[in-house]
Design a protein around this motif. Structure first.
Motif, short mmCIF file in Angstrom:
data_model
loop_
_atom_site.label_atom_id
_atom_site.label_comp_id
_atom_site.label_asym_id
_atom_site.label_seq_id
_atom_site.Cartn_x
_atom_site.Cartn_y
_atom_site.Cartn_z
N SER A 76 0.87 -1.17 0.00
CA SER A 76 0.00 0.00 0.00
C SER A 76 0.91 1.22 0.00
O SER A 76 2.11 1.09 0.20
CB SER A 76 -0.88 -0.03 1.25
OG SER A 76 -1.66 1.14 1.37
N LYS A 77 0.35 2.40 -0.22
CA LYS A 77 1.19 3.59 -0.31
C LYS A 77 2.11 3.74 0.90
O LYS A 77 3.22 4.20 0.77
CB LYS A 77 0.34 4.83 -0.45
CG LYS A 77 -0.01 5.13 -1.88
CD LYS A 77 -0.36 6.59 -2.02
CE LYS A 77 -0.87 6.90 -3.39
NZ LYS A 77 0.09 6.85 -4.45
N ASN A 78 1.68 3.35 2.06
CA ASN A 78 2.50 3.54 3.24
C ASN A 78 3.00 2.23 3.87
O ASN A 78 3.53 2.25 4.96
CB ASN A 78 1.74 4.35 4.29
CG ASN A 78 0.47 3.65 4.76
OD1 ASN A 78 -0.07 2.80 4.07
ND2 ASN A 78 0.00 4.01 5.93
N ILE A 79 2.84 1.11 3.17
CA ILE A 79 3.29 -0.17 3.71
C ILE A 79 4.11 -0.92 2.67
O ILE A 79 3.64 -1.22 1.58
CB ILE A 79 2.12 -1.05 4.17
CG1 ILE A 79 1.37 -0.39 5.33
CG2 ILE A 79 2.62 -2.43 4.59
CD1 ILE A 79 0.18 -1.17 5.81
N TRP A 80 5.35 -1.23 3.05
CA TRP A 80 6.22 -2.08 2.24
C TRP A 80 6.41 -3.37 3.02
O TRP A 80 6.59 -3.36 4.23
CB TRP A 80 7.58 -1.41 2.00
CG TRP A 80 7.48 -0.35 0.96
CD1 TRP A 80 7.06 0.94 1.13
CD2 TRP A 80 7.81 -0.48 -0.42
NE1 TRP A 80 7.10 1.61 -0.07
CE2 TRP A 80 7.55 0.77 -1.02
CE3 TRP A 80 8.29 -1.53 -1.19
CZ2 TRP A 80 7.76 0.99 -2.37
CZ3 TRP A 80 8.50 -1.30 -2.54
CH2 TRP A 80 8.24 -0.06 -3.12
N ILE A 81 6.37 -4.50 2.33
CA ILE A 81 6.52 -5.82 2.94
C ILE A 81 7.77 -6.48 2.37
O ILE A 81 8.01 -6.43 1.17
CB ILE A 81 5.29 -6.71 2.64
CG1 ILE A 81 3.99 -6.04 3.10
CG2 ILE A 81 5.46 -8.09 3.25
CD1 ILE A 81 3.82 -5.92 4.59
N ARG A 89 14.10 -17.29 9.40
CA ARG A 89 13.52 -15.95 9.57
C ARG A 89 12.03 -15.97 9.29
O ARG A 89 11.51 -16.89 8.66
CB ARG A 89 14.19 -14.95 8.61
CG ARG A 89 15.64 -14.75 8.85
CD ARG A 89 16.17 -13.74 7.88
NE ARG A 89 17.60 -13.54 8.03
CZ ARG A 89 18.32 -12.82 7.22
NH1 ARG A 89 17.77 -12.22 6.19
NH2 ARG A 89 19.61 -12.68 7.41
N ARG A 90 11.37 -14.94 9.73
CA ARG A 90 9.96 -14.76 9.42
C ARG A 90 9.82 -14.53 7.91
O ARG A 90 10.56 -13.75 7.33
CB ARG A 90 9.49 -13.52 10.16
CG ARG A 90 8.17 -13.64 10.78
CD ARG A 90 7.86 -12.42 11.57
NE ARG A 90 6.46 -12.14 11.31
CZ ARG A 90 5.81 -11.14 11.81
NH1 ARG A 90 6.42 -10.29 12.58
NH2 ARG A 90 4.55 -10.99 11.54
N SER A 91 8.87 -15.19 7.27
CA SER A 91 8.71 -15.08 5.81
C SER A 91 8.35 -13.67 5.37
O SER A 91 8.90 -13.15 4.41
CB SER A 91 7.64 -16.04 5.31
OG SER A 91 8.07 -17.36 5.46
N PHE A 92 7.39 -13.06 6.06
CA PHE A 92 6.94 -11.72 5.72
C PHE A 92 7.14 -10.82 6.93
O PHE A 92 6.85 -11.21 8.05
CB PHE A 92 5.45 -11.72 5.35
CG PHE A 92 5.14 -12.46 4.10
CD1 PHE A 92 5.27 -11.85 2.86
CD2 PHE A 92 4.72 -13.78 4.14
CE1 PHE A 92 4.98 -12.54 1.69
CE2 PHE A 92 4.42 -14.47 2.98
CZ PHE A 92 4.56 -13.85 1.75
N ARG A 93 7.62 -9.62 6.67
CA ARG A 93 7.73 -8.64 7.75
C ARG A 93 7.59 -7.23 7.17
O ARG A 93 7.81 -7.02 5.98
CB ARG A 93 9.02 -8.80 8.52
CG ARG A 93 10.27 -8.36 7.80
CD ARG A 93 11.48 -8.34 8.75
NE ARG A 93 12.69 -8.00 8.07
CZ ARG A 93 13.08 -6.75 7.78
NH1 ARG A 93 12.32 -5.73 8.10
NH2 ARG A 93 14.22 -6.53 7.15
N MET A 154 0.18 -11.07 9.48
CA MET A 154 -0.39 -12.34 9.95
C MET A 154 -1.13 -13.02 8.80
O MET A 154 -0.99 -14.22 8.59
CB MET A 154 -1.35 -12.10 11.12
CG MET A 154 -1.83 -13.40 11.73
SD MET A 154 -2.98 -13.24 13.12
CE MET A 154 -2.54 -11.74 13.90
N MET A 155 -1.88 -12.25 8.02
CA MET A 155 -2.60 -12.81 6.87
C MET A 155 -1.62 -13.40 5.86
O MET A 155 -1.80 -14.51 5.37
CB MET A 155 -3.45 -11.73 6.21
CG MET A 155 -4.18 -12.20 4.97
SD MET A 155 -4.90 -10.86 4.03
CE MET A 155 -3.46 -10.05 3.41
N LEU A 156 -0.54 -12.67 5.54
CA LEU A 156 0.44 -13.17 4.59
C LEU A 156 1.15 -14.41 5.13
O LEU A 156 1.43 -15.35 4.39
CB LEU A 156 1.46 -12.08 4.26
CG LEU A 156 0.92 -10.93 3.42
CD1 LEU A 156 1.96 -9.82 3.36
CD2 LEU A 156 0.53 -11.38 2.04
#
Length: 165
Positions: A76-81, A89-93, A154-156
């Protein structure tokens, strides 16, 4: 063909360029060997406007971390994953773009022609026309509150297979 040369020249300072899609109106620009993006004195170009007023927004980065590769994408405009397939490691952060980008070598940057997406109503699956930036609506990308980042992660995480926390 002249418009293609002008467009590519807007990205040339960032690295080698490959335009994908129609030669006069590409849907995706790939920039590789992105050496200059990592220089601290240069602003990170989140979007590039060409001479024809088309806007190309940065949507994903393939990043090098030593001999390991990770991917960062604009959710999203303000969220980079950040996605990392390292089982330790955690897959998504959540990726704090401005703070963390200098810790990686940028190997590939993908810019989507968002002007084309607006003109073609974010792509028509039957025809393949248009480019669609991830998680966007007809008025542009949604702004997701920072508090929702954990919910998104969490969803990812639930979607990924064989990951560890």
């Amino acid at each position: 063909m002249q418009s293609h040369i002008c467009l590519v020249s807007k990205f040339r300072a960032l690295g080698d360029v490959k335009a994908l899609g129609h030669v006069d109106d590409p849907a995706l620009i790939l920039v590789y060997q992105v050496v200059q993006l990592n220089l601290p004195d240069l602003p990170k170009p989140l979007c590039v406007k060409d001479d024809h007023q088309r806007i190309f927004e940065l949507q994903f980065l393939l990043l090098g971390e030593g001999t390991h590769m990770v991917m960062c994408f604009n959710f999203s405009k303000n969220i980079w994953i950040l996605y990392d397939d390292d089982p330790a490691r955690r897959s998504f952060r959540h990726f704090k773009f401005e703070e963390e980008l200098d810790h990686y070598m940028i190997c590939l940057a993908g810019y989507v022609n968002t002007t084309q997406a607006e003109e073609h109503k974010h792509g028509i699956p039957e025809t393949g026309i248009g480019a669609q930036p991830f998680d966007s609506n007809s008025s542009g990308q949604q702004n997701i509150p920072e508090e929702s980042v954990d919910d998104v992660l969490m969803m990812l995480g639930d979607l990924s297979c064989g990951t560890s926390e």
